[in-house]
Scaffold this motif. Structure first.
Motif, PDB file in Angstrom:
ATOM      1  N   ASN A   1      48.766  48.595  33.243  1.00 56.10           N
ATOM      2  CA  ASN A   1      49.710  48.935  34.616  1.00 56.10           C
ATOM      3  C   ASN A   1      49.479  47.770  35.076  1.00 56.10           C
ATOM      4  OD1 ASN A   1      51.318  51.023  33.521  1.00 56.10           O
ATOM      5  ND2 ASN A   1      50.693  52.917  34.258  1.00 56.10           N
ATOM      6  N   LEU A   2      47.912  47.697  35.432  1.00 57.12           N
ATOM      7  CA  LEU A   2      47.616  46.725  36.639  1.00 57.12           C
ATOM      8  C   LEU A   2      48.162  45.716  36.355  1.00 57.12           C
ATOM      9  CD1 LEU A   2      43.936  48.071  37.795  1.00 57.12           C
ATOM     10  CD2 LEU A   2      46.582  48.033  39.302  1.00 57.12           C
ATOM     11  N   ASN A   3      47.936  45.381  34.857  1.00 60.74           N
ATOM     12  CA  ASN A   3      48.223  43.884  34.334  1.00 60.74           C
ATOM     13  C   ASN A   3      49.586  43.455  34.374  1.00 60.74           C
ATOM     14  OD1 ASN A   3      46.917  42.112  33.276  1.00 60.74           O
ATOM     15  ND2 ASN A   3      46.245  43.058  30.741  1.00 60.74           N
ATOM     16  N   HIS A   4      50.684  44.804  34.633  1.00 63.02           N
ATOM     17  CA  HIS A   4      52.226  44.649  35.013  1.00 63.02           C
ATOM     18  C   HIS A   4      52.591  43.971  35.956  1.00 63.02           C
ATOM     19  CE1 HIS A   4      54.269  45.151  31.534  1.00 63.02           C
ATOM     20  NE2 HIS A   4      53.495  46.726  31.171  1.00 63.02           N
ATOM     21  N   LEU A   5      51.543  44.820  37.001  1.00 67.65           N
ATOM     22  CA  LEU A   5      51.983  44.352  38.381  1.00 67.65           C
ATOM     23  C   LEU A   5      51.172  42.948  38.969  1.00 67.65           C
ATOM     24  CD1 LEU A   5      50.244  47.403  40.275  1.00 67.65           C
ATOM     25  CD2 LEU A   5      53.072  47.170  40.229  1.00 67.65           C
ATOM     26  N   LEU A   6      50.032  42.590  38.619  1.00 62.46           N
ATOM     27  CA  LEU A   6      49.771  41.417  38.182  1.00 62.46           C
ATOM     28  C   LEU A   6      50.945  40.612  37.987  1.00 62.46           C
ATOM     29  CD1 LEU A   6      46.044  41.564  38.114  1.00 62.46           C
ATOM     30  CD2 LEU A   6      46.927  41.289  40.131  1.00 62.46           C
ATOM     31  N   GLU A   7      51.404  40.238  36.395  1.00 64.11           N
ATOM     32  CA  GLU A   7      52.264  39.317  36.188  1.00 64.11           C
ATOM     33  C   GLU A   7      53.407  39.475  36.773  1.00 64.11           C
ATOM     34  OE1 GLU A   7      52.656  41.174  32.021  1.00 64.11           O
ATOM     35  OE2 GLU A   7      50.670  40.678  31.905  1.00 64.11           O
ATOM     36  N   PHE A   8      54.647  40.960  37.474  1.00 66.96           N
ATOM     37  CA  PHE A   8      54.882  40.718  38.435  1.00 66.96           C
ATOM     38  C   PHE A   8      55.288  40.183  39.621  1.00 66.96           C
ATOM     39  CE2 PHE A   8      57.761  42.189  41.485  1.00 66.96           C
ATOM     40  CZ  PHE A   8      59.661  42.472  40.961  1.00 66.96           C
TER      41      PHE A   8
ATOM     42  N   ALA B   1      41.346  46.381  45.099  1.00 71.02           N
ATOM     43  CA  ALA B   1      41.628  46.426  44.552  1.00 71.02           C
ATOM     44  C   ALA B   1      40.217  47.285  43.146  1.00 71.02           C
ATOM     45  CB  ALA B   1      40.719  44.728  44.002  1.00 71.02           C
ATOM     46  N   ALA B   2      40.474  47.745  42.236  1.00 75.44           N
ATOM     47  CA  ALA B   2      39.601  48.783  41.829  1.00 75.44           C
ATOM     48  C   ALA B   2      38.268  47.744  40.595  1.00 75.44           C
ATOM     49  CB  ALA B   2      40.357  49.814  40.985  1.00 75.44           C
ATOM     50  N   PRO B   3      37.971  48.495  40.216  1.00 76.80           N
ATOM     51  CA  PRO B   3      36.732  47.949  38.871  1.00 76.80           C
ATOM     52  C   PRO B   3      37.861  47.345  37.861  1.00 76.80           C
ATOM     53  CG  PRO B   3      35.739  49.615  39.806  1.00 76.80           C
ATOM     54  CD  PRO B   3      37.239  49.867  40.786  1.00 76.80           C
ATOM     55  N   GLU B   4      38.638  48.182  37.631  1.00 70.10           N
ATOM     56  CA  GLU B   4      39.545  47.916  36.509  1.00 70.10           C
ATOM     57  C   GLU B   4      40.817  46.648  37.016  1.00 70.10           C
ATOM     58  OE1 GLU B   4      38.714  52.157  36.367  1.00 70.10           O
ATOM     59  OE2 GLU B   4      39.739  50.858  38.161  1.00 70.10           O
ATOM     60  N   LEU B   5      40.894  46.248  37.914  1.00 68.35           N
ATOM     61  CA  LEU B   5      41.771  45.243  38.077  1.00 68.35           C
ATOM     62  C   LEU B   5      40.796  43.650  37.822  1.00 68.35           C
ATOM     63  CD1 LEU B   5      44.084  44.618  40.612  1.00 68.35           C
ATOM     64  CD2 LEU B   5      42.261  42.812  40.759  1.00 68.35           C
TER      65      LEU B   5
ATOM     66  N   GLY C   1      45.999  39.364  33.954  1.00 68.03           N
ATOM     67  CA  GLY C   1      47.376  38.535  35.427  1.00 68.03           C
ATOM     68  C   GLY C   1      46.321  38.060  36.153  1.00 68.03           C
ATOM     69  N   LEU C   2      45.085  38.446  36.953  1.00 63.87           N
ATOM     70  CA  LEU C   2      44.263  37.917  37.457  1.00 63.87           C
ATOM     71  C   LEU C   2      44.565  36.524  36.936  1.00 63.87           C
ATOM     72  CD1 LEU C   2      41.676  39.793  38.656  1.00 63.87           C
ATOM     73  CD2 LEU C   2      43.308  39.111  39.794  1.00 63.87           C
ATOM     74  N   SER C   3      44.473  36.056  35.970  1.00 60.54           N
ATOM     75  CA  SER C   3      44.290  34.294  35.497  1.00 60.54           C
ATOM     76  C   SER C   3      45.485  34.045  36.178  1.00 60.54           C
ATOM     77  CB  SER C   3      44.206  34.297  34.032  1.00 60.54           C
ATOM     78  OG  SER C   3      45.212  34.457  33.330  1.00 60.54           O
ATOM     79  N   LEU C   4      46.797  34.755  36.117  1.00 56.99           N
ATOM     80  CA  LEU C   4      48.287  33.368  36.824  1.00 56.99           C
ATOM     81  C   LEU C   4      47.608  33.843  38.764  1.00 56.99           C
ATOM     82  CD1 LEU C   4      49.913  36.089  35.063  1.00 56.99           C
ATOM     83  CD2 LEU C   4      49.216  34.271  34.461  1.00 56.99           C
ATOM     84  N   PHE C   5      47.052  34.060  39.278  1.00 61.11           N
ATOM     85  CA  PHE C   5      47.116  33.851  40.650  1.00 61.11           C
ATOM     86  C   PHE C   5      45.618  32.422  40.933  1.00 61.11           C
ATOM     87  CE2 PHE C   5      47.965  38.089  40.113  1.00 61.11           C
ATOM     88  CZ  PHE C   5      48.846  37.844  41.584  1.00 61.11           C
ATOM     89  N   PRO C   6      45.874  31.743  41.766  1.00 59.93           N
ATOM     90  CA  PRO C   6      44.910  30.557  42.461  1.00 59.93           C
ATOM     91  C   PRO C   6      44.027  31.012  42.371  1.00 59.93           C
ATOM     92  CG  PRO C   6      46.888  31.330  44.225  1.00 59.93           C
ATOM     93  CD  PRO C   6      47.673  31.790  42.844  1.00 59.93           C
TER      94      PRO C   6
END
Length: 405
Positions: A39-46, A69-73, A78-83
């Motif tokens: 779910n966190l990945n979906h949020l970040l990708e969105f 953020a929590a440790p899971e994030l 999906g973090l790789s999509l952010f600068p």
């Protein structure tokens, strides 16, 4: 999943009250639901999908994004999509006791991501944390300000930047700025600074109000141009807004007549509203203006899903006017007495009632970190995914418009 979460934002300010970024948090429809890595990945990708463009890159320019953020994030792909240089993850001190979390923090810092430490006692902070964080969240304690000042002074000499949260008054804001705090998160910007200057409309604002009334009545464009000529800077600023990337025109507008020919009167009215907000001679808070533009655009985009184009444009005006009293330093009733607005717009401004009220309230709640976002979205039958898409698109749009101010 994105349909189960609403994105809430708070502006990140520098000591000059300029918006240098945003802090995002997630509001779950079900507060007891567990958030999985998927779910966190979906949020970040969105979020990344709406804030990045293949050709233009990061659409918020040099703005910072602070993500709770929590440790899971920290493990989310999906973090790789952010600068990395624009992204700061807020992590509570308690998580640093876990070796796996600490290793994830080290890796992210190597990649260029920022880490903001939350929950640390500023006066007893272990200096060993400084090797892992780029920012530290601090809270002002008025009863112990003198000792805090010494700690802030020592921190100023380090590479760690200080972010103040919940600064309650402008006096505290100024004190923190003087002590070297780098940025501020909270809602203080919605409280105008006290001013001893007399509150009255200046000549530029009076001219703009006259133009707005003429546009409302579809006055001849030659008459509009005669009024604009009284203040050449108004025409220049108005054309800058119209030609901003926020409007998406392919042909540059050269004159007021050209603007009316290309856009018509209704869009011109909205830009006059923005111009009115920036015409204060007593000075206005840049963050307040940007908040008003986001709120207006957000309400408009929400309205576009359910209303006609003209009604949605009225929502933009309602969003801008909802902060116009603070931007102009005048009571709302006095602002409303200066110009004739449709009754439905006035209802939304005064009581958040009428057909426009819920849309304006929804846009407003998303910037106030309010738990009412879900119920307001349900009342207008707009999904969380659509609300979030409108929210992010409005931030990008407002960034372009604010840069033309």
């Amino acid at each position: 999943m994105i349909e189960d979460n609403f994105i809430l934002r708070e502006p990140l300010l520098d000591p000059k009250q300029r918006v240098i970024g945003f802090q995002f948090s997630w509001l779950q429809k079900d507060p007891n639901a567990e958030t999985s890595l998927e779910n966190l990945n979906h949020l970040l990708e969105f979020v990344a999908g709406h804030l990045n463009d293949d050709d233009k890159g990061f659409l918020l320019g040099d703005s910072l994004l602070f993500l709770e953020a929590a440790p899971e994030l920290l493990q989310a792909e999906g973090l790789s999509l952010f600068p990395p240089k624009n992204t700061v993850l807020i992590l509570h001190k308690k998580y640093f006791a876990n070796e796996a979390t600490l290793e994830a923090v080290k890796k992210l810092r190597t990649l260029g991501f920022g880490i903001c430490l939350r929950g640390a006692e500023i006066t007893t902070l272990e200096r060993s944390f400084f090797a892992y964080v780029s920012h530290i969240e601090v809270k002002l304690n008025a009863s112990n300000f003198a000792s805090q000042a010494k700690v802030y002074a020592s921190l100023k000499q380090s590479a760690v930047k200080m972010v103040a949260r919940n600064v309650a008054t402008w006096q505290d804001f100024d004190a923190c700025s003087a002590l070297g705090l780098d940025s501020f998160v909270g809602k203080l910007h919605l409280t105008p600074r006290p001013s001893s200057a007399p509150k009255a409309l200046n000549s530029s604002q009076t001219t703009i109000l006259q133009l707005m009334e003429m546009v409302r009545k579809n006055a001849d464009v030659q008459q509009l141009e005669l009024v604009v000529k009284r203040d050449p800077t108004l025409a220049y600023k108005l054309l800058r807004y119209i030609n901003s990337a926020g409007f998406g025109l392919r042909t540059e507008v050269q004159s007021l007549k050209h603007a009316v020919q290309m856009l018509g009167y209704s869009p011109l009215y909205r830009w006059l509203t923005v111009l009115l907000a920036t015409a204060s001679s007593s000075g206005y808070s840049p963050v307040l203006l940007e908040t008003a533009i986001v709120r207006g655009r957000f309400a408009e985009v929400l309205g576009q899903m359910k209303m006609s184009k003209a009604e949605a444009e009225n929502l933009f005006v309602a969003g801008m006017f909802s902060l116009l009293d603070r931007l102009l330093g005048l009571p709302m009733q006095e602002v409303l007495s200066s110009i004739q607005l449709p009754d439905v717009v006035t209802d939304a401004l005064i009581s958040r009632g009428g057909i426009y009220g819920p849309y304006l309230a929804l846009a407003e709640a998303s910037e106030l970190n309010s738990t009412l976002v879900g119920s307001l979205a349900e009342s207008v039958k707009i999904s969380a995914e659509d609300v979030n898409a409108a929210h992010l698109a409005s931030l990008v749009w407002a960034k372009n418009v604010a840069s033309a101010a």
